[in-house]
Design a protein around this motif. Structure first.
Motif, PDB file in Angstrom:
ATOM      1  N   VAL A 190       0.982  -1.370   0.341  1.00  0.00           N
ATOM      2  CA  VAL A 190       0.166   0.113   0.023  1.00  0.00           C
ATOM      3  C   VAL A 190       0.550   1.265   0.399  1.00  0.00           C
ATOM      4  N   ILE A 191       0.979   2.226  -0.933  1.00  0.00           N
ATOM      5  CA  ILE A 191       1.904   3.626  -1.269  1.00  0.00           C
ATOM      6  C   ILE A 191       0.366   4.371  -1.127  1.00  0.00           C
ATOM      7  N   GLY A 192       0.511   5.029   0.576  1.00  0.00           N
ATOM      8  CA  GLY A 192      -0.360   6.680   0.371  1.00  0.00           C
ATOM      9  C   GLY A 192       0.277   7.881  -0.554  1.00  0.00           C
ATOM     10  N   GLY A 193       1.978   7.735  -0.863  1.00  0.00           N
ATOM     11  CA  GLY A 193       2.457   9.238  -1.216  1.00  0.00           C
ATOM     12  C   GLY A 193       3.154   9.076   0.112  1.00  0.00           C
ATOM     13  N   SER A 194       4.532  10.314  -0.907  1.00  0.00           N
ATOM     14  CA  SER A 194       5.641  10.826   0.419  1.00  0.00           C
ATOM     15  C   SER A 194       4.882  11.506   1.625  1.00  0.00           C
ATOM     16  N   LEU A 195       3.550  11.865   1.524  1.00  0.00           N
ATOM     17  CA  LEU A 195       2.789  13.221   2.162  1.00  0.00           C
ATOM     18  C   LEU A 195       2.293  11.972   3.296  1.00  0.00           C
ATOM     19  N   GLY A 196       1.621  10.761   2.157  1.00  0.00           N
ATOM     20  CA  GLY A 196       0.601   9.766   3.871  1.00  0.00           C
ATOM     21  C   GLY A 196      -1.406  10.060   2.872  1.00  0.00           C
ATOM     22  N   SER A 197      -2.260   9.752   3.502  1.00  0.00           N
ATOM     23  CA  SER A 197      -3.371   9.453   2.682  1.00  0.00           C
ATOM     24  C   SER A 197      -4.004   8.849   3.840  1.00  0.00           C
ATOM     25  N   TYR A 241       8.009   6.405   5.003  1.00  0.00           N
ATOM     26  CA  TYR A 241       8.763   5.959   3.931  1.00  0.00           C
ATOM     27  C   TYR A 241      10.151   5.274   3.532  1.00  0.00           C
ATOM     28  N   ILE A 242      10.113   4.871   2.680  1.00  0.00           N
ATOM     29  CA  ILE A 242      10.879   3.340   2.281  1.00  0.00           C
ATOM     30  C   ILE A 242      11.979   3.879   1.434  1.00  0.00           C
ATOM     31  N   ARG A 243      13.085   4.186   0.989  1.00  0.00           N
ATOM     32  CA  ARG A 243      14.211   4.537   0.124  1.00  0.00           C
ATOM     33  C   ARG A 243      14.594   3.574  -0.350  1.00  0.00           C
ATOM     34  N   ASP A 244      15.915   3.086   0.115  1.00  0.00           N
ATOM     35  CA  ASP A 244      16.798   1.728  -0.152  1.00  0.00           C
ATOM     36  C   ASP A 244      16.061   0.795  -0.674  1.00  0.00           C
ATOM     37  N   GLU A 245      15.753   0.146   0.417  1.00  0.00           N
ATOM     38  CA  GLU A 245      14.068  -1.252   0.783  1.00  0.00           C
ATOM     39  C   GLU A 245      13.509  -1.132  -0.475  1.00  0.00           C
ATOM     40  N   LEU A 246      13.252  -0.239  -1.090  1.00  0.00           N
ATOM     41  CA  LEU A 246      11.782   0.282  -2.023  1.00  0.00           C
ATOM     42  C   LEU A 246      12.031  -1.028  -3.141  1.00  0.00           C
ATOM     43  N   PRO A 247      13.026  -0.958  -4.005  1.00  0.00           N
ATOM     44  CA  PRO A 247      13.615  -2.072  -5.283  1.00  0.00           C
ATOM     45  C   PRO A 247      12.531  -3.616  -4.573  1.00  0.00           C
ATOM     46  N   ASP A 248      13.022  -3.435  -2.928  1.00  0.00           N
ATOM     47  CA  ASP A 248      12.798  -4.737  -3.204  1.00  0.00           C
ATOM     48  C   ASP A 248      11.353  -5.264  -2.509  1.00  0.00           C
ATOM     49  N   LEU A 249      10.960  -4.599  -1.826  1.00  0.00           N
ATOM     50  CA  LEU A 249       9.143  -4.696  -1.244  1.00  0.00           C
ATOM     51  C   LEU A 249       8.549  -4.408  -2.790  1.00  0.00           C
ATOM     52  N   PHE A 250       8.972  -3.979  -4.227  1.00  0.00           N
ATOM     53  CA  PHE A 250       8.422  -4.052  -4.825  1.00  0.00           C
ATOM     54  C   PHE A 250       8.563  -5.399  -5.821  1.00  0.00           C
ATOM     55  N   ALA A 251       9.580  -6.123  -5.560  1.00  0.00           N
ATOM     56  CA  ALA A 251       9.416  -6.740  -6.120  1.00  0.00           C
ATOM     57  C   ALA A 251       8.770  -8.437  -5.299  1.00  0.00           C
ATOM     58  N   LEU A 252       8.481  -8.444  -4.285  1.00  0.00           N
ATOM     59  CA  LEU A 252       7.827  -9.075  -3.238  1.00  0.00           C
ATOM     60  C   LEU A 252       6.808  -9.117  -3.687  1.00  0.00           C
ATOM     61  N   SER A 253       6.026  -7.691  -3.539  1.00  0.00           N
ATOM     62  CA  SER A 253       4.787  -7.719  -3.844  1.00  0.00           C
ATOM     63  C   SER A 253       3.621  -8.028  -5.088  1.00  0.00           C
ATOM     64  N   ASP A 254       2.697  -9.127  -4.395  1.00  0.00           N
ATOM     65  CA  ASP A 254       2.022  -9.346  -6.087  1.00  0.00           C
ATOM     66  C   ASP A 254       0.110  -8.504  -6.268  1.00  0.00           C
ATOM     67  N   LEU A 255       0.205  -7.495  -5.018  1.00  0.00           N
ATOM     68  CA  LEU A 255      -0.985  -6.639  -5.608  1.00  0.00           C
ATOM     69  C   LEU A 255       0.094  -5.049  -4.631  1.00  0.00           C
ATOM     70  N   MET A 256      -0.849  -4.244  -6.032  1.00  0.00           N
ATOM     71  CA  MET A 256      -0.104  -2.473  -5.106  1.00  0.00           C
ATOM     72  C   MET A 256      -1.706  -2.128  -5.067  1.00  0.00           C
ATOM     73  N   ILE A 257      -1.525  -1.152  -4.222  1.00  0.00           N
ATOM     74  CA  ILE A 257      -2.782  -0.144  -4.000  1.00  0.00           C
ATOM     75  C   ILE A 257      -2.542   1.045  -3.651  1.00  0.00           C
ATOM     76  N   SER A 258      -2.499   2.589  -4.382  1.00  0.00           N
ATOM     77  CA  SER A 258      -1.841   3.327  -4.867  1.00  0.00           C
ATOM     78  C   SER A 258      -2.880   4.270  -4.835  1.00  0.00           C
ATOM     79  N   ARG A 259      -2.077   5.784  -4.140  1.00  0.00           N
ATOM     80  CA  ARG A 259      -2.376   6.639  -5.240  1.00  0.00           C
ATOM     81  C   ARG A 259      -2.314   7.194  -6.132  1.00  0.00           C
ATOM     82  N   ALA A 260      -2.873   8.444  -7.207  1.00  0.00           N
ATOM     83  CA  ALA A 260      -2.614   7.506  -8.660  1.00  0.00           C
ATOM     84  C   ALA A 260      -1.950   9.058  -9.026  1.00  0.00           C
ATOM     85  N   GLY A 261      -1.731   9.982  -8.609  1.00  0.00           N
ATOM     86  CA  GLY A 261      -0.108  11.025  -8.742  1.00  0.00           C
ATOM     87  C   GLY A 261       0.721   9.702 -10.192  1.00  0.00           C
TER      88      GLY A 261
END
Length: 356
Positions: A190-197, A241-261
């Motif tokens: 789940v990604i709510g953006g850098s400022l959150g939602s 907020y995640i920076r360095d580990e974000l690519p690994d978290l993306f790789a692990l994820s099967d489904l994503m919930i996000s804002r639409a920036g």
């Protein structure tokens, strides 16, 4: 040495595309500088990259009444004067702007100094900051073909959004160790953006008792939005907020919930991840995320829930639907026409520099 100034800030979406350009710019031999605000998220992100950072005064330009509308224009004027001094000091060959209000005085100062400017507009329709800056630009890059009708003829280039290469090379096993997750349940990110939602955060947390029976959840909830009562919930981890580990978290994820920036959804497209988009409502924005989300829905890339319709029930139904039809979403994204935005933008930078 060739020199370039990058600018943009306010949210991570106005910074990460600039970061994506850094390796290519360095390979081409550019000395890179960054102009941003004093307190924006761009300062922390850019300084971590080891790029010289120059803060300037910035003010937000609002379409609605606010007492700060009286004082902020003076901040913009001050930022313009600071930018003029930096142009004389740094002597860049070119300026690349990712937008945000801090970029406006930088672009205007570059134009006054006869330095070519490339602007990148992420959304389908330009935001106010870029609307003010576009007349001073030599070229305007964009993500969507629909944006061309809103840009000056001869300036517009459909480039796509620069995506950091490392986002596509994550290691799911590293993420499993980092989160402490098991391998017996799929993972939702789940990604709510850098400022959150607040809206997205509340909906996800309300659904957790049911969700965690079948899923594991990584929740990027934004600064100041952690919920201490959920720190030890099995199968659930939360980060501001995640920076360095974000690519690994993306790789692990099967489904994503996000804002639409725009930058966020372009990353989803590059990753080909089944996703649910919850665009920011018109009541809280100019409606750009709704346009972005509907474009992706029309192309078969995303399932969209309007913020006004978001509830634990609608979110649960969406997760079930997307998971049952995940293959069709993945196929649509893989078959989409993709461009290498980084190469297109780097070519534009080199061309304008040579023709300066």
């Amino acid at each position: 040495m060739k020199k370039i100034i990058l600018t943009g800030g306010g949210t991570a979406g106005h910074v990460t595309p600039n970061i994506a350009l850094l390796p290519g710019l360095k390979k081409l031999g550019y000395e890179i500088f960054y102009i941003g605000s004093y307190q924006g998220i761009e300062k922390e992100l850019i300084e971590k990259e080891g790029i010289p950072y120059y803060p300037i005064s910035s003010g937000k330009l609002r379409r609605y009444f606010d007492p700060k509308n009286i004082s902020d224009p003076f901040k913009v004027i001050k930022g313009y004067r600071q930018s003029r001094k930096l142009m004389r000091k740094l002597k860049p060959d070119i300026v690349f702007s990712k937008g945000g209000f801090v970029s406006v005085p930088v672009v205007l100062a570059a134009k006054h100094s006869r330095i070519p400017v490339i602007i990148h507009e992420s959304d389908i329709t330009p935001g106010l900051a870029n609307k003010l800056a576009i007349p001073s630009a030599s070229k305007v890059c964009c993500n969507f073909p629909e944006t061309l009708e809103h840009l000056p003829e001869g300036k517009a280039v459909v480039s796509g959004s620069p995506i950091r290469r490392e986002l596509l090379t994550g290691d799911p096993e590293k993420a499993r160790i980092y989160t402490g997750f098991t391998s017996d349940k799929p993972v939702i990110l789940v990604i709510g953006g850098s400022l959150g939602s607040v809206t997205v955060n509340e909906a996800v947390r309300k659904l957790l008792p049911t969700l965690l029976k079948s899923w594991q959840v990584i929740h990027l909830c934004g600064k100041g939005n952690l919920d201490p009562t959920l720190n030890n919930a099995p199968g659930y981890v939360q980060y501001e907020y995640i920076r360095d580990e974000l690519p690994d978290l993306f790789a692990l994820s099967d489904l994503m919930i996000s804002r639409a920036g725009a930058n966020a959804i372009c990353e989803l497209l590059a990753l080909c991840k089944p996703n649910i988009l919850i665009p920011l409502s018109k009541a809280a924005s100019r409606g750009d995320q709704i346009l972005n989300a509907n474009s992706f829905k029309k192309q078969g890339f995303s399932y969209v829930i309007e913020e006004e319709e978001l509830s634990d029930e609608s979110l649960s139904e969406a997760i079930t639907h997307v998971w049952e039809h995940k293959d069709s979403y993945i196929t649509a994204m893989k078959e989409s026409r993709k461009t290498d935005a980084i190469e297109i933008i780097l070519d534009l930078i080199e061309t304008l520099r040579k023709n300066k």
